[in-house]
Every structure is written in structure tokens, then in C-alpha cells.
Write a protein that holds these residues in place. Sequence first.
Motif, PDB file in Angstrom:
ATOM      1  N   LEU A   1      -7.420   5.324   8.678  1.00 24.82           N
ATOM      2  CA  LEU A   1      -6.648   4.470   8.093  1.00 24.82           C
ATOM      3  C   LEU A   1      -7.382   3.713   6.923  1.00 24.82           C
ATOM      4  CD1 LEU A   1      -3.692   4.371   8.580  1.00 24.82           C
ATOM      5  CD2 LEU A   1      -3.877   2.421   9.948  1.00 24.82           C
ATOM      6  N   PHE A   2      -8.600   3.047   7.401  1.00 21.55           N
ATOM      7  CA  PHE A   2      -9.358   2.348   6.624  1.00 21.55           C
ATOM      8  C   PHE A   2     -10.679   2.924   6.294  1.00 21.55           C
ATOM      9  CE2 PHE A   2      -6.427  -0.710   8.599  1.00 21.55           C
ATOM     10  CZ  PHE A   2      -5.555  -0.933   7.561  1.00 21.55           C
TER      11      PHE A   2
ATOM     12  N   VAL B   1      -5.865   4.597   2.526  1.00 27.96           N
ATOM     13  CA  VAL B   1      -5.327   3.503   1.665  1.00 27.96           C
ATOM     14  C   VAL B   1      -6.048   3.833   0.292  1.00 27.96           C
ATOM     15  CG1 VAL B   1      -4.667   1.264   1.101  1.00 27.96           C
ATOM     16  CG2 VAL B   1      -4.545   2.074   3.462  1.00 27.96           C
ATOM     17  N   LEU B   2      -7.549   3.692   0.364  1.00 27.63           N
ATOM     18  CA  LEU B   2      -8.425   3.553  -0.940  1.00 27.63           C
ATOM     19  C   LEU B   2      -8.884   4.753  -1.360  1.00 27.63           C
ATOM     20  CD1 LEU B   2     -10.599   0.559   0.221  1.00 27.63           C
ATOM     21  CD2 LEU B   2      -8.473   0.738  -1.296  1.00 27.63           C
TER      22      LEU B   2
ATOM     23  N   HIS C   1       0.455  -3.103  -2.038  1.00 24.88           N
ATOM     24  CA  HIS C   1      -1.032  -2.902  -1.778  1.00 24.88           C
ATOM     25  C   HIS C   1      -1.770  -4.211  -2.039  1.00 24.88           C
ATOM     26  CE1 HIS C   1      -0.271   1.136  -0.779  1.00 24.88           C
ATOM     27  NE2 HIS C   1      -1.265   1.198  -0.150  1.00 24.88           N
TER      28      HIS C   1
ATOM     29  N   PRO D   1      -5.925  -0.505  -5.868  1.00 23.11           N
ATOM     30  CA  PRO D   1      -6.755  -0.318  -4.629  1.00 23.11           C
ATOM     31  C   PRO D   1      -7.976  -1.393  -4.904  1.00 23.11           C
ATOM     32  CG  PRO D   1      -6.453   1.772  -5.778  1.00 23.11           C
ATOM     33  CD  PRO D   1      -5.849   0.717  -6.544  1.00 23.11           C
TER      34      PRO D   1
ATOM     35  N   PHE E   1      -6.726  -4.483  -3.317  1.00 21.74           N
ATOM     36  CA  PHE E   1      -6.659  -4.420  -1.974  1.00 21.74           C
ATOM     37  C   PHE E   1      -7.963  -4.457  -1.304  1.00 21.74           C
ATOM     38  CE2 PHE E   1      -6.403  -1.833   2.015  1.00 21.74           C
ATOM     39  CZ  PHE E   1      -5.192  -2.328   2.621  1.00 21.74           C
TER      40      PHE E   1
END
Lengths: 370, 386
Positions: free
Chosen positions: A134-135, A209-210, B40, B96, B99
Motif C-alpha cells: 500500500l505504502f 499510492v505514490l 489524496h 503525490p 500526499f
Amino acid sequence: MMTQYLDLLMTDYTLQIITLGTAVLGALCGMLGSFAVLRKQSLLGDAISHASLPGIAIVFLVLGVKDNNGLLLGALLSGLVSAVFIKGIISKTHLKSDTALGIVLSTFFGFGMLLLTYIQKLPNANQSGLEKYLFGQAATLLASDVWLMSSIAGIALLIVLLFWKEFKIVLFDADYTTTLGFHVKFIDTLMTSFIVIAIVMGLQTVGVVLMSAMLLAPAAAARQWTNSLSIMVFLAGIFGAVSGILGTAISASANNLSTGPVIVLVATFFVMISFVFSPIRGLLFKQIKLWKNRNDLKLMKTLMFMYNIVEDHDNISHPHKIQLLNNFQGYTKKSLKSLQAEELILLEKDSWSLTEKGFQVAKNLYTQQS
Amino acid sequence: MSNAQIEIQLILSLVAVACALPGVFLVLRKMALISDAISHSILPGIVVGFFITHDLASPLLILMATLTGVLTVVLVEYIQKTGLVKEDTAIGLVFPSLFSLGVILIARNAGDVHLDVDAVLLGEVAFAPFDRWMYNGMDMGPKSLWMMGGILTMTITLLSLFYKELKVATFDAGLAASLGFAPMAIHYGLMTVSSVTTVGAFDAIGAILVVAFMIVPAACVYLLTNNLKKLLIFSSLLGIFASISGYWLAHAMDTSIAGTIATVLGLIFFLVYLFAPNRGYISQWYKEKQQKTEVALLVFLLHLANHEDEMERNSNHLQEHINWSHQLARKVLKLANQNNMIEIENEIISLTPKGLEFTEQAISYITDNKNSELEGIKQNYFLFRG
């Protein structure tokens, strides 16, 4: 702190592996991301990376393995399926690409969440390894992962070199490529698959996510410095690798700094620098050009005013008082001096005179345009 | 059903409607992914707000997070305006980084803050009924119920006040500007509402699934209707339906509620995508197939009309002349025959008067209108479609 880190880098095997891993990943993402950015598919990466979650969960659920490569294969398949769905929605319905990406991103991710929570509640499941996708957790990189990444990067580089001409021509004019008899659909699929592969490789390090930023930022930064595709791909690779190395270094030398976000911020920093300082395209350069143009315009206006005074005289270089210019507000001592520096006028104490060159320039100011 | 269960379903339904309404406009304005970006990038706003207030439902936190959401939009638009990168890249760069900033802020202060990135991204509605609003010692119900209710009321009020302006600005920004509707104000208004809704909803369903709640219902209904009012009403109803059925499904499987609802929404979209009349995959596929045969038929009829020579019209030679596969040739021949366009005598094919009339009309229509969709003419002449 710098030397401290370097010492650590020399001695700490884990840190070496992680640094190498993030560098290779950055280079791979930068290289392949260039194609995504130029194809205006920047957000495809975001959708695909979110959509890879259910694949990871399904592989874990069905095979019960926590083996990294198996999970990545699941992510790859799920990413490819999501890419097919996105294409299907865009080509068969009137929904636009942003909606298609949004739908696939959120529903696939939701399904992944469903599966993850289901796995969590299985009696004998130890799913602690799944959360890292996830991260991202760069710290979990192993030497074998780095080997895998490096070989994938090698293969990707080989294919990019092999299909360089095809990739390039599809990027710039897909319709023309079709008329030339290239198999555009194949090239297109190849490019998309490679983007998916790059994303999957990054999941473990920077997370779902990133991941899209890893793909975009180096390419967006590289784009500012050049108009040539080969230089851009090369530069993006460098930017990506440097972001990886620097990001790892920063997060290693401070407490509580997760590597993924730091790498993304470093890459974003490169983008900002490139936006501001790149020659020709950069914001600073544009601003300087604007000031210069404004200044030039002012000088030319002054010259024109002088020309209008001198026009009717027999001797164009007859000196005039500077006070005569007072009707015209736009001059300063500095602007007169710079006019003299360009040999357009001659200054003597409190008077000025047009040179032959200045006269000609002023005369041609308007006529040139028409 | 226990009290808590009813409250959860109520909260979910409120979230669904509050998301679906701005979602319709986001989909129509081709800005669906802005919702992803906002969801986000509100993270740093939430974190800073949480440092100050230590309460996820406090108005100050909502305000700060909303401002971060609007800031995202402003940043994206600023980068776009410089022309250095394309719009989608601008979105992909901004959220991003914001975030990441949020994640780092949380990690750096992990000791002081009981705020989890997971909680922000994924949410957990099951806990919502436990966080109650006490007023004068009286239990007024869950805080998030009040919060979402407030946000929804605001959205509906704004929507009914500015419905006409929104409609015009969405479908024709130029016209809206010339009528004096200030499209920029409407744009930023919509963005603010989207941000507020996202901020209000993340606690319950998580930031990522806000995207599903906003976009998927609108996209489903958009495949079925073009009417804006119907879009708004049915997206809301679909959102409620998915929320409640998703809730019970999650209850039965003991899985993440938000994830299950998003899955239900995904399944509904998939079904609509396949089966929607006129716009779904199957009907598109069928239409394309039909078009193909009918275009082939027209080519065939043209060939017949252009060639008096009997050699050219011999059914055994046709295959070579038009270079069709046997299968396609037979299909076209059958269709032409069914529609009484041709007659076959001694293997020589000729046009009937009706076939000739149709061919001539079709040709003149195509040359006049530069459009090969002859729906009207086909309706008049075809008994059987391709």
C-alpha cells in the motif's frame, strides 16, 4: 551528517542493497515514464498501480504464498487486466478517459480492500507482508529483488532500443505510423505493458499510492531540458536514479522518514527546479525574456521619439538638448546610455544626436514589419 | 437491525448522495480525476488540522483540509497554464507530492498523533456510530451523521440555487461566460464542494473510495441517459442502493465495508457497461457488426449498378471482383435477397427497381451530407437488418 551517511553506506549491506534498488527502480521508471508522459497517459500509471492491489491479494488467497515474485506476478496480471478494461471503456462507450481511469482505479482498489480485509480475518493467515504494497517499504528490499529489478530494467532497455524507431514514430504521429504499415496496436500494447511492469516493480518500494509520481516526475523534469526523445529518456533515467539515491540517503539519515514519500518529494523537487531554471522553456528564462523585451521596447520608443524630432532637419546628427525629450516620459539616463552603447545616439553633456545607424534603425522600425 | 447498523447505513447513504451530486458534474466536465487528486492531497491539510484540534470532525480541520483540496486545483491549473506539461501530468505531479508531505508529517509526529495514514486512505465506517455528539449531556447521534447531513444540505442548497448556471457552464462554457455566469466562479464553487465532500467522507469510507462514490454512479447512469436531472436523481439512488447492499454483503463476509461497496459499484458498472441499450458493449458490438454488413451490401449494390456487363455480375466471379471472403459474400447476398434488392437469374445477379432506387438515394445522400450513416433511408428500404 554527509560523511556519517557515506560511512554507513560503505559498511551497511542492507543500505547498499536498498540504495541500489531505489536507483535501479528510479532509472527504470524514469525511462519508461517518459513514454507515458509523452503519450498523455500520465494518470494511467496511477490507475494501474491502484488496480494491482486485488491481483496481489488473489495470488495470496489462492496460492497461499507470500513469495514476493508470485505476488508481483499477480499485481502484473491485475494491472494488465485493468489496462484492458480502461481501453475497453474508452473505445466502446462515450465515457472519457478520465472517467474510465477513475472507475477502474477506485473499483479495483475497493475490491483489493475487500480481499485484504477478508484475508486478515482468515484464521491462520499471516498477511503482514501485504500491507507494505500500500505504502511501500524500501527496507524490505532483498538482494534478489534488486537482481530481478535490474534484469527487468536490462530487458526493458533492450526492447526500448530494439523498438526505438517504432516507439518514437508512434509517440509523435500514430495515424501516420498506421499508414506507413507499422502494427500500431502491437507497439501500443508493448508500451503499455512496459509501463505496467515498471509500476509493478515499484510497488514494493514506494507503494500503490505514490507509484504514479515515480513514473511521472523524472520524465516531466527531463522534458523541460530537451526536445529530443533520446536525451529525454536518458535524462529521465538519470533524474529517477538520483531521486532514488538521494531519497534513500535522506530517509536513512533521519528517523521516521519513510523512503517512498521522500523519494517522491526529491523527484518533485527536481521537477520544480526544471520548471524554473531550464533554458528556453523555464519560467525564469521566460520572465527574463519578458523583461528584456519590455526594455527593448522602451529603448526603441525613445529612439523613435528622437527620430520624429530629427526627421525634418537637414543634418540628422545635429545635436539637441536632452530637455527636449521631457515631453516624452519614457527615457532615463540609463536608457540613453544603453542607446549610446549600441551606437544609435551620441551623448555630449546635456545634448544628444542621432548617429547615421540610429537614424536608419528608427526609420526601418515600422517599415520592417509590413 | 441494531441501532448502530441503522446509523451506519444512514451515514453511508448520506455520503453516497453527497458524493454522487458533484460527481455527476465532474464526469460531465471531464474532470473525474480531479476528485482522485483532491482525495489524496487533502492529507496534509487533515494532518495539520488534526495537530491543532485533535478531532477528526472539527470544523477547523474540515476547513483546512478543504483549503488544501482547493489549493490542489489551483496548483494543477497554474502548472497547466505555464504550458510546461500537459494537464494530466500536472495532476499526477501535484497530488503525490502533497500526499507524501502528509505521510511524512504523520511519520515525524507519530508519537503525538493518533492518526494513521491507513485510516485516512481507507476509512472505517463501522466505528462512526461510536463517535457521538453530546449536547448538554444529551446524545444527539453520531458526529459524522451530522457532518455529512450538513454537507449534503449545503450541496443540495447550492445545487438548487445554481442549477441553471451549472448546467449551462457544464455544457457550454462559452455561452455561460457570454450570459454573465462567471464560469470560473462556478468552476471553483464545484471544486470547493467536491473538496468539502471528500473531506467529510474520508473518515467514513476513506479517501480513495470517495472517488468510487463520486464517479461510478454518475458513469453508470450516464451510459443510460443524457438527461441531467435524471443523471442527478438516479446517480444518488444508485449510490444509496450500492451502499446498503454493499453494507450487508460486507456484514455477511466480514470484510471492509467501503471496499465492498466499491466492489458492488464496480459490478454494477460492469453490468451496465455490457448491457446498456445503445451505448453498452454488446449493443455497440452488435451495431458495429450490423454496420459492417450493411456497408458491404451498399458496396455490392454499387458494383452491380456500375456494371452492365453480365460477366461482372456473374455470382461465381463476384468473389474475385470485390475480393470478399466466401462467408461475407454469402451473407451479403442473402441480405440483399431478403430485402428484395437483387434478383438472380442463371447465376447473373441484377438489381431490382427497388435496389436501384435505394442505391441511388444512398449515393446522393452520402455525397450531399458527407455522412455514411443512412439510418433514415435504411429504415425505409430494409425489411431485414445486417
